[in-house]
Design a protein around this motif. Structure first.
Motif, PDB file in Angstrom:
ATOM      1  N   THR A  76       0.819  -1.208   0.000  1.00 39.24           N
ATOM      2  CA  THR A  76       0.000   0.000   0.000  1.00 39.24           C
ATOM      3  C   THR A  76       0.853   1.258   0.000  1.00 39.24           C
ATOM      4  O   THR A  76       0.339   2.364   0.089  1.00 39.24           O
ATOM      5  CB  THR A  76      -0.896   0.041   1.241  1.00 39.24           C
ATOM      6  N   GLY A  77       2.174   1.093  -0.063  1.00 38.27           N
ATOM      7  CA  GLY A  77       3.017   2.261   0.109  1.00 38.27           C
ATOM      8  C   GLY A  77       4.289   2.265  -0.700  1.00 38.27           C
ATOM      9  O   GLY A  77       4.278   2.035  -1.918  1.00 38.27           O
ATOM     10  N   LYS A  95       2.326  -6.265 -11.816  1.00 37.52           N
ATOM     11  CA  LYS A  95       1.017  -6.094 -11.189  1.00 37.52           C
ATOM     12  C   LYS A  95       1.206  -5.811  -9.706  1.00 37.52           C
ATOM     13  O   LYS A  95       2.015  -6.460  -9.037  1.00 37.52           O
ATOM     14  CB  LYS A  95       0.168  -7.349 -11.380  1.00 37.52           C
ATOM     15  N   VAL A  96       0.451  -4.829  -9.228  1.00 33.45           N
ATOM     16  CA  VAL A  96       0.465  -4.477  -7.812  1.00 33.45           C
ATOM     17  C   VAL A  96      -0.915  -4.756  -7.221  1.00 33.45           C
ATOM     18  O   VAL A  96      -1.924  -4.238  -7.718  1.00 33.45           O
ATOM     19  CB  VAL A  96       0.832  -2.993  -7.601  1.00 33.45           C
ATOM     20  N   PHE A  97      -0.954  -5.581  -6.186  1.00 36.06           N
ATOM     21  CA  PHE A  97      -2.196  -5.862  -5.474  1.00 36.06           C
ATOM     22  C   PHE A  97      -2.341  -4.874  -4.320  1.00 36.06           C
ATOM     23  O   PHE A  97      -1.389  -4.647  -3.565  1.00 36.06           O
ATOM     24  CB  PHE A  97      -2.203  -7.300  -4.932  1.00 36.06           C
ATOM     25  N   LEU A  98      -3.539  -4.305  -4.195  1.00 35.27           N
ATOM     26  CA  LEU A  98      -3.810  -3.315  -3.160  1.00 35.27           C
ATOM     27  C   LEU A  98      -5.109  -3.659  -2.437  1.00 35.27           C
ATOM     28  O   LEU A  98      -6.036  -4.205  -3.044  1.00 35.27           O
ATOM     29  CB  LEU A  98      -3.962  -1.918  -3.778  1.00 35.27           C
ATOM     30  N   PRO A  99      -5.211  -3.334  -1.135  1.00 30.43           N
ATOM     31  CA  PRO A  99      -6.500  -3.481  -0.457  1.00 30.43           C
ATOM     32  C   PRO A  99      -7.478  -2.421  -0.944  1.00 30.43           C
ATOM     33  O   PRO A  99      -7.073  -1.354  -1.421  1.00 30.43           O
ATOM     34  CB  PRO A  99      -6.150  -3.279   1.019  1.00 30.43           C
ATOM     35  N   HIS A 100      -8.754  -2.705  -0.823  1.00 28.30           N
ATOM     36  CA  HIS A 100      -9.776  -1.771  -1.300  1.00 28.30           C
ATOM     37  C   HIS A 100      -9.721  -0.426  -0.568  1.00 28.30           C
ATOM     38  O   HIS A 100     -10.124   0.592  -1.127  1.00 28.30           O
ATOM     39  CB  HIS A 100     -11.176  -2.386  -1.133  1.00 28.30           C
ATOM     40  N   VAL A 115       1.728   0.095 -14.676  1.00 24.68           N
ATOM     41  CA  VAL A 115       1.561  -1.235 -14.091  1.00 24.68           C
ATOM     42  C   VAL A 115       0.079  -1.510 -13.913  1.00 24.68           C
ATOM     43  O   VAL A 115      -0.739  -0.583 -13.825  1.00 24.68           O
ATOM     44  CB  VAL A 115       2.269  -1.375 -12.726  1.00 24.68           C
ATOM     45  N   GLU A 116      -0.259  -2.771 -13.838  1.00 25.44           N
ATOM     46  CA  GLU A 116      -1.646  -3.169 -13.571  1.00 25.44           C
ATOM     47  C   GLU A 116      -1.895  -3.144 -12.071  1.00 25.44           C
ATOM     48  O   GLU A 116      -1.028  -3.549 -11.276  1.00 25.44           O
ATOM     49  CB  GLU A 116      -1.901  -4.579 -14.122  1.00 25.44           C
ATOM     50  N   ILE A 117      -3.044  -2.679 -11.681  1.00 23.44           N
ATOM     51  CA  ILE A 117      -3.442  -2.662 -10.274  1.00 23.44           C
ATOM     52  C   ILE A 117      -4.659  -3.559 -10.094  1.00 23.44           C
ATOM     53  O   ILE A 117      -5.601  -3.522 -10.888  1.00 23.44           O
ATOM     54  CB  ILE A 117      -3.765  -1.233  -9.805  1.00 23.44           C
ATOM     55  N   GLN A 118      -4.621  -4.387  -9.051  1.00 18.18           N
ATOM     56  CA  GLN A 118      -5.778  -5.214  -8.725  1.00 18.18           C
ATOM     57  C   GLN A 118      -6.080  -5.064  -7.242  1.00 18.18           C
ATOM     58  O   GLN A 118      -5.182  -5.131  -6.402  1.00 18.18           O
ATOM     59  CB  GLN A 118      -5.511  -6.689  -9.047  1.00 18.18           C
ATOM     60  N   PHE A 119      -7.327  -4.855  -6.925  1.00 21.45           N
ATOM     61  CA  PHE A 119      -7.738  -4.671  -5.537  1.00 21.45           C
ATOM     62  C   PHE A 119      -8.281  -5.984  -4.966  1.00 21.45           C
ATOM     63  O   PHE A 119      -9.007  -6.719  -5.629  1.00 21.45           O
ATOM     64  CB  PHE A 119      -8.807  -3.580  -5.435  1.00 21.45           C
ATOM     65  N   HIS A 120      -7.910  -6.245  -3.719  1.00 24.40           N
ATOM     66  CA  HIS A 120      -8.445  -7.425  -3.033  1.00 24.40           C
ATOM     67  C   HIS A 120      -8.306  -7.210  -1.531  1.00 24.40           C
ATOM     68  O   HIS A 120      -7.264  -6.800  -1.030  1.00 24.40           O
ATOM     69  CB  HIS A 120      -7.685  -8.699  -3.417  1.00 24.40           C
ATOM     70  N   GLY A 121      -9.371  -7.521  -0.803  1.00 27.04           N
ATOM     71  CA  GLY A 121      -9.324  -7.460   0.659  1.00 27.04           C
ATOM     72  C   GLY A 121      -9.395  -6.057   1.208  1.00 27.04           C
ATOM     73  O   GLY A 121      -9.406  -5.068   0.474  1.00 27.04           O
ATOM     74  N   ASP A 122      -9.425  -5.989   2.530  1.00 27.01           N
ATOM     75  CA  ASP A 122      -9.546  -4.704   3.213  1.00 27.01           C
ATOM     76  C   ASP A 122      -8.413  -4.428   4.195  1.00 27.01           C
ATOM     77  O   ASP A 122      -8.497  -3.501   4.992  1.00 27.01           O
ATOM     78  CB  ASP A 122     -10.885  -4.630   3.958  1.00 27.01           C
ATOM     79  N   TYR A 125      -2.512  -7.512   5.162  1.00 26.59           N
ATOM     80  CA  TYR A 125      -2.204  -8.933   5.332  1.00 26.59           C
ATOM     81  C   TYR A 125      -3.058  -9.794   4.398  1.00 26.59           C
ATOM     82  O   TYR A 125      -2.547 -10.714   3.741  1.00 26.59           O
ATOM     83  CB  TYR A 125      -2.436  -9.354   6.787  1.00 26.59           C
ATOM     84  N   THR A 126      -4.357  -9.491   4.329  1.00 25.59           N
ATOM     85  CA  THR A 126      -5.244 -10.251   3.445  1.00 25.59           C
ATOM     86  C   THR A 126      -4.817 -10.092   1.992  1.00 25.59           C
ATOM     87  O   THR A 126      -4.792 -11.059   1.217  1.00 25.59           O
ATOM     88  CB  THR A 126      -6.697  -9.767   3.617  1.00 25.59           C
ATOM     89  N   THR A 127      -4.466  -8.866   1.632  1.00 26.27           N
ATOM     90  CA  THR A 127      -4.046  -8.593   0.256  1.00 26.27           C
ATOM     91  C   THR A 127      -2.769  -9.338  -0.083  1.00 26.27           C
ATOM     92  O   THR A 127      -2.660  -9.952  -1.157  1.00 26.27           O
ATOM     93  CB  THR A 127      -3.831  -7.075   0.051  1.00 26.27           C
ATOM     94  N   GLU A 128      -1.802  -9.300   0.819  1.00 26.00           N
ATOM     95  CA  GLU A 128      -0.524  -9.970   0.560  1.00 26.00           C
ATOM     96  C   GLU A 128      -0.709 -11.480   0.462  1.00 26.00           C
ATOM     97  O   GLU A 128      -0.138 -12.137  -0.410  1.00 26.00           O
ATOM     98  CB  GLU A 128       0.488  -9.642   1.656  1.00 26.00           C
ATOM     99  N   THR A 129      -1.508 -12.035   1.356  1.00 28.89           N
ATOM    100  CA  THR A 129      -1.752 -13.481   1.327  1.00 28.89           C
ATOM    101  C   THR A 129      -2.377 -13.896   0.001  1.00 28.89           C
ATOM    102  O   THR A 129      -1.982 -14.897  -0.619  1.00 28.89           O
ATOM    103  CB  THR A 129      -2.672 -13.890   2.497  1.00 28.89           C
TER     104      THR A 129
END
Length: 318
Positions: A76-77, A95-100, A115-122, A125-129
């Motif tokens: 996130t940072g 691709k970078v995964f980010l929490p909502h 880069v592509e961004i995809q959101f998952h989790g809040d 930790y949930t996002t990284e997992t």
């Protein structure tokens, strides 16, 4: 040492694509502790944080190995921003995964790169997992912010730059989250200047690495909210940085939230420099125990400047 060799390789690999950041003398801090204090301003690095180094080194290494799988990360940072910048610079997909609920300003900073961004989790930790599992399922390359030798090697290039100017500092202070920064710097410095003290600095509200090192084994510690969001959270149980911190870090200092806020304000007052909370932790560590640094030469790694508008406003209006 294999990691030492990788740090030297990283320096050659990335030096033309990152800033060799200023190492300035601080009259304020030197007078405060009756010593000589220098600030290594990674806050002026190209993405506003030292994280630009490790991410670029890892992705350049991936290219050198002719690996064609998609590199992905979750952050996130500062790590996500460094990763995005490296992908954009090298012209590779990532691709970078980010929490909502990621801070909108940080999302926009990452979006500025290709880069592509995809959101998952809040939560992170949930996002990284999820990102790790998705990478594993798809045969992608997960780029950890700290649990990776090439990431650590990239951060270790800061140690080379410090010793190129000050060959034998008595102390080097750096903030610790997952431990990648201090592991890289410590590996290089202890080889070249073995009597230099490496001091890890953490917020009292997120002290997992220091608690684990002191216990001699991994300890899961609940993190509380902290201004030092760049170092907040724990580290992976099997992270290579734990053993490195056990070996390399001579002492840990813990810092309160009030001390972090005071230091952010003081950096503006004395140096006209804006720093983020995690950078404030390392500077505050000298301010907390000035007598420990009297009549010595000390370098403080000012790790970043990416403080959110809300956090800055809360600090300045406190």
């Amino acid at each position: 040492m294999e990691l030492l060799k990788k740090i030297k390789q990283a320096y050659k690999r990335i030096r033309d694509d990152v800033f060799q950041t200023p190492l300035i003398y601080s009259n304020w801090l030197s007078d405060y502790c009756n010593g000589d204090v220098y600030l290594k301003l990674e806050s002026e690095q190209i993405t506003g944080s030292f994280k630009a180094r490790g991410s670029l080194n890892k992705l350049k290494w991936i290219q050198e190995q002719n690996l064609t799988s998609l590199p992905v990360t979750a952050s996130t940072g500062n790590h996500g921003l460094g990763f995005a910048r490296a992908c954009d610079l090298l012209g590779i997909k990532g691709k970078v995964f980010l929490p909502h609920n990621a801070v909108s300003s940080k999302v926009e900073s990452i979006r500025a790169f290709d880069v592509e961004i995809q959101f998952h989790g809040d939560d992170p930790y949930t996002t990284e997992t999820y990102a790790r599992k998705t990478a594993e399922d798809n045969g992608w390359i997960y780029v950890s912010p700290y649990n990776d030798q090439q990431i650590i090697a990239g951060q270790g290039t800061i140690g080379i730059e410090i010793l190129n100017t000050i060959p034998n500092p008595d102390n080097i202070l750096a903030t610790v989250g997952g431990g990648g920064l201090i592991s890289g710097i410590g590996t290089y410095v202890k080889e070249q200047s073995p009597y230099s003290n490496i001091i890890g600095c953490q917020p009292e509200n997120s002290p997992e690495m220091s608690m684990s090192v002191r216990a001699g084994k991994y300890r899961e510690v609940e993190s509380k909210p902290t201004l030092s969001d760049g170092s907040a959270g724990g580290f992976e149980r099997d992270s290579i940085t734990f053993e490195l911190c056990q070996k390399l870090v001579d002492n840990f200092i813990l810092i309160s939230e009030d001390e972090i806020a005071d230091t952010i304000r003081s950096m503006i007052k004395h140096h006209s420099k804006l720093v983020e909370g995690s950078a404030g932790v390392a500077i505050a560590s000298l301010l907390k125990y000035p007598d420990q640094f009297a009549d010595q030469t000390t370098v403080i790694v000012v790790c970043g400047a990416n403080i959110s508008q809300d956090k800055l406003q809360s600090v300045l209006c406190d």
